[in-house]
Design an enzyme around this catalytic site. Structure first.
Site, PDB file in Angstrom:
ATOM      1  N   TYR A  23       8.276  14.770 -31.954  1.00 10.75           N
ATOM      2  CA  TYR A  23       7.901  14.707 -30.343  1.00 10.75           C
ATOM      3  C   TYR A  23       6.805  12.627 -30.561  1.00 10.75           C
ATOM      4  O   TYR A  23       6.448  12.007 -30.198  1.00 10.75           O
ATOM      5  CB  TYR A  23       7.092  15.594 -30.255  1.00 10.75           C
ATOM      6  CG  TYR A  23       6.198  15.211 -29.156  1.00 10.75           C
ATOM      7  CD1 TYR A  23       7.138  15.771 -27.646  1.00 10.75           C
ATOM      8  CD2 TYR A  23       4.778  15.378 -29.371  1.00 10.75           C
ATOM      9  CE1 TYR A  23       6.419  15.548 -26.403  1.00 10.75           C
ATOM     10  CE2 TYR A  23       4.301  15.651 -27.987  1.00 10.75           C
ATOM     11  CZ  TYR A  23       5.140  15.272 -26.514  1.00 10.75           C
ATOM     12  OH  TYR A  23       4.128  15.873 -25.706  1.00 10.75           O
ATOM     13  N   LYS A  43       6.576   9.529 -29.122  1.00  7.62           N
ATOM     14  CA  LYS A  43       4.815   9.203 -28.400  1.00  7.62           C
ATOM     15  C   LYS A  43       4.699   7.746 -28.998  1.00  7.62           C
ATOM     16  O   LYS A  43       3.614   7.051 -28.013  1.00  7.62           O
ATOM     17  CB  LYS A  43       4.140  10.456 -27.877  1.00  7.62           C
ATOM     18  CG  LYS A  43       4.493  10.962 -27.517  1.00  7.62           C
ATOM     19  CD  LYS A  43       4.993  10.885 -25.920  1.00  7.62           C
ATOM     20  CE  LYS A  43       5.123  12.562 -24.944  1.00  7.62           C
ATOM     21  NZ  LYS A  43       5.591  11.845 -23.728  1.00  7.62           N
TER      22      LYS A  43
END
Lengths: 248, 77
Positions: free
Chosen positions: A155, A159
């Site tokens: 993640y 990002k």
């Protein structure tokens, strides 16, 4: 406060969570809100809620990782709505795991949806915004993409990648008057965090200078600013909505 | 309007240059001051105008006004 009358705002992953809160805010500000998501039932529910609020909305079932599908869908949207003034790349998932346990599938899925999806949607929308010589693209990143987080390597990478994508697109698209910015939410109250215990919540609050979690509306308000003409001199930025968590 | 006139019109619109500058040997980047994004936009405009797809590998063949006209004539003729 904002008036998006006659503006078309496309939001991916907007049937629920922060995406829906963003959709709701734009609908209340008179925008034509286009919701992209994976589940038709959830899309219908979301669209109906916006229409019940007096908003203008339409929903499209689409997978952001399907390049051809997105290209065709955007062409159809241009036919139906004439233009896309703002694209908000919000679709995202988590598959948390410690590095040692993380499966390649968990890595691939998160990178595909969160990062490749934004690449595909930005590329396809750029074609139309370039002709219009105007547009705003907003990537929903995360403070995790700035700080990193144990158990979220996939993640965090997606990002962080989104923040770098934002800067490159901002440079590439600037001559066509298309602005690209990223919004990095911190700890936000959503369905995902609703299950956390009061204890964990208190722990989180302790490290946040403003001492509380944020609301999806806090994120939506920044998106409205970045999509509006109030921010015409702002591009390539990542702005955190995090109660001061990542200030530097 | 013939292919040549349409190409000239598109180049004028996209690059904001005078008709007199649009001679066959004019190079889009060197003479007409197009940037790399402009050249992609030109190709897209040709595709829209003439209803064809110009593959990426062919785009290098369209460096000058004359090359673009010849390429399109070849494809459409």
């Amino acid at each position: 406060m904002y008036d998006f009358l006659d503006k078309v705002v496309l939001i991916t992953g907007a049937a629920r969570g922060i995406g829906f809160a963003i959709a709701e805010s734009f609908a209340k500000a008179k925008a034509t809100v286009l919701i992209l998501d994976l589940n038709q039932e959830a899309i219908d529910t979301a669209v109906n809620r916006l229409i019940d609020l007096g908003g203008k909305a339409a929903g499209y079932m689409a997978n952001v990782t399907n390049s051809k599908g997105i290209e065709e869908l955007f062409a159809r949207i241009i036919q139906e709505h004439g233009k896309i003034d703002a694209l908000i790349n919000n679709a995202g998932v988590t598959r948390d795991n410690l590095m040692l346990r993380m499966k390649e599938e968990e890595w691939d899925l998160v990178l595909n949806i969160n990062l490749k999806g934004a690449f595909i949607c930005s590329q396809k929308v750029f074609k139309h915004m370039m002709k219009a010589r105007s547009g705003s693209i907003i990537n929903i990143a995360s403070v995790i993409g700035i700080m990193g987080n144990a158990g979220q390597a996939n993640y965090a990478a997606s990002k962080g990648g989104l923040i770098a994508l934002t800067k490159s697109c901002a440079k590439e698209f600037a001559s066509r008057n298309i602005r690209v910015n990223a919004v990095a939410p911190g700890f936000i109250e959503t369905e995902m965090t609703a299950t956390l215990s009061d204890e964990i919540r208190a722990e989180y609050a302790k490290v946040i200078p403003l001492n509380q979690m944020g609301s999806p509306l806090d994120v939506a308000k920044l998106c409205m600013f970045l999509a509006s003409d109030e921010s015409t001199y702002i591009t390539g930025q990542t702005i955190a909505v995090d109660g001061g968590l990542t200030m530097h | 309007m013939d292919i040549e006139a349409k190409v000239k019109q598109i180049v004028m619109d996209k690059l904001g240059v005078e008709e007199a500058q649009i001679v066959p040997e004019a190079n889009f980047i060197e003479d007409l001051r197009a940037d790399s994004l402009d050249t992609v936009e030109l190709v897209m405009a040709f595709e829209d105008e003439f209803g064809l797809t110009i593959p990426d590998e062919d785009q290098d063949k369209l460096r000058t006004v004359g090359q673009a006209i010849d390429y399109l004539k070849g494809k459409l003729g």
